[in-house]
Write an enzyme that holds these catalytic residues in place. Sequence first.
Site, mmCIF file in Angstrom:
data_model
loop_
_atom_site.group_PDB
_atom_site.id
_atom_site.type_symbol
_atom_site.label_atom_id
_atom_site.label_comp_id
_atom_site.label_asym_id
_atom_site.label_seq_id
_atom_site.Cartn_x
_atom_site.Cartn_y
_atom_site.Cartn_z
ATOM 1 N N ALA A 77 0.816 -1.212 0.000
ATOM 2 C CA ALA A 77 0.000 0.000 0.000
ATOM 3 C C ALA A 77 0.851 1.264 0.000
ATOM 4 O O ALA A 77 0.473 2.272 -0.600
ATOM 5 C CB ALA A 77 -0.934 -0.011 1.208
ATOM 6 N N THR A 78 2.008 1.230 0.666
ATOM 7 C CA THR A 78 2.852 2.426 0.713
ATOM 8 C C THR A 78 3.303 2.834 -0.684
ATOM 9 O O THR A 78 3.238 4.013 -1.051
ATOM 10 C CB THR A 78 4.073 2.192 1.622
ATOM 11 O OG1 THR A 78 3.624 1.987 2.967
ATOM 12 C CG2 THR A 78 5.020 3.384 1.591
ATOM 13 N N GLN A 185 -6.886 -0.909 5.689
ATOM 14 C CA GLN A 185 -7.504 -1.600 6.820
ATOM 15 C C GLN A 185 -8.922 -2.073 6.516
ATOM 16 O O GLN A 185 -9.428 -2.984 7.181
ATOM 17 C CB GLN A 185 -7.538 -0.677 8.047
ATOM 18 C CG GLN A 185 -6.183 -0.350 8.622
ATOM 19 C CD GLN A 185 -5.481 -1.546 9.246
ATOM 20 O OE1 GLN A 185 -6.113 -2.533 9.609
ATOM 21 N NE2 GLN A 185 -4.173 -1.463 9.368
ATOM 22 N N SER A 205 -3.354 -3.546 0.601
ATOM 23 C CA SER A 205 -2.183 -4.386 0.785
ATOM 24 C C SER A 205 -2.605 -5.793 1.168
ATOM 25 O O SER A 205 -3.552 -5.986 1.930
ATOM 26 C CB SER A 205 -1.291 -3.788 1.881
ATOM 27 O OG SER A 205 0.000 -4.326 1.828
ATOM 28 N N ALA A 206 -1.875 -6.799 0.670
ATOM 29 C CA ALA A 206 -2.252 -8.200 0.871
ATOM 30 C C ALA A 206 -2.099 -8.659 2.309
ATOM 31 O O ALA A 206 -2.904 -9.450 2.805
ATOM 32 C CB ALA A 206 -1.421 -9.096 -0.047
ATOM 33 N N THR A 246 9.792 -6.796 -12.972
ATOM 34 C CA THR A 246 9.286 -8.163 -13.046
ATOM 35 C C THR A 246 8.261 -8.412 -11.950
ATOM 36 O O THR A 246 8.515 -8.112 -10.771
ATOM 37 C CB THR A 246 10.436 -9.180 -12.898
ATOM 38 O OG1 THR A 246 11.382 -8.949 -13.944
ATOM 39 C CG2 THR A 246 9.918 -10.607 -12.979
ATOM 40 N N CYS A 332 7.255 4.423 17.987
ATOM 41 C CA CYS A 332 8.640 4.308 18.463
ATOM 42 C C CYS A 332 9.619 4.527 17.326
ATOM 43 O O CYS A 332 9.448 3.988 16.240
ATOM 44 C CB CYS A 332 8.874 2.929 19.060
ATOM 45 S SG CYS A 332 7.808 2.560 20.466
#
Length: 388
Positions: A77-78, A185, A205-206, A246, A332
Amino acid sequence: MESITEDIIYLDYAATTPTDPRVVEAMLPFFTQKFGNAASRTHAYGWEAEEAVKVARTQVADLIGAKPEEIIFTSGATEAINLALKGVYENYQAKGNHIITVATEHKAVLDTCYYLESQGADVTYLPVDQNGLISLEDLQKAFTERTILVSVMYANNETGVIQPIAEIADMARKHNALFMTDATQAVGKIPVDVLKDEIDILACSAHKLYGPNGVGALFVKSRFPRIKLIPHMHGGGHERGFRSGTLNTPAIVGFGKACELAKLELKNESERLLALRMEIEEGLKTIEKCRIHAQQANRLPTITNVYFEGIDAEALIIQLRDKLAVASGSACTSAEVTPSHVLMEMYSDEDIAYSSVRLSFGHNTTHENIKSIVTSFEEALSNITYNF
């Protein structure tokens, strides 16, 4: 060797999910037997891989109500968010340079917007209320003649709060701006329909829906008016020129299978997890000075963010770590611990941000876990000194 995590209840599904064994089974042949490059057009190995990618593209598209040709595979996703935000900004500068987003977005969106500001973009960061929701009135006031894009997260990764996506998309359309959502999410957890919600661009995202790490997708609407992005990876014209390189066929196959399973099981699983979430929250609320964030908002069935007044969340997590795997409401870094930007935007109170813990639920969370979860918090809190 016995795993040290065997007796720990995993409650960090919003960070990542275990890969479903059925997904792993679908992927395995593409590491050893069906190892062809999907871009190899001169032999059967390549054709086989190409067909597997085609099937996976359809499976991902089906989960969100898209067309297969509207799906671009990425590393996650990023990357999808970067491609979308930078691609839109660079391609639509003749129309304008104004982007509207939300102060509680994931850092993938916020950091990319900060970068675009350094390149000349004008970005509006909408505030949220104490339920984590934007004001549609604030959104309406934010539009200008140079607004090219509105980017609002479908559901927040820290609180689970679901924004009024259809209404936001409608406002963007009326102002001739594109609408993008980070649905990382939400996809696979609740129904997401890009056509019904009038979404132009969507990132997911997977590994958030029991697929493998390292693969994601960007949905880019092909219906009129067709959206054009400037690609940011060159070198072969893969993925219709949007993302050269690829293809990671095994991961893409796994992503597709995960989406297929999510679509089949979404209704029952979301209802099951909502019931569990509500029971866990009721149990936690019996603990003194405990509060559930965004209780009045529409939230994902998979996330609860809890505030324990006077308690340092990091100290609490240390007490819990042999029993529960949970996440702090703070971020963090190697240099320091900073308060959650999401909770700071909601409350403007560092004490709340530093005293909050996120629990997120998934396939392996069961009704039998509820008592253990609540008891673990009670026992951990009894070992911590309150800071009043």
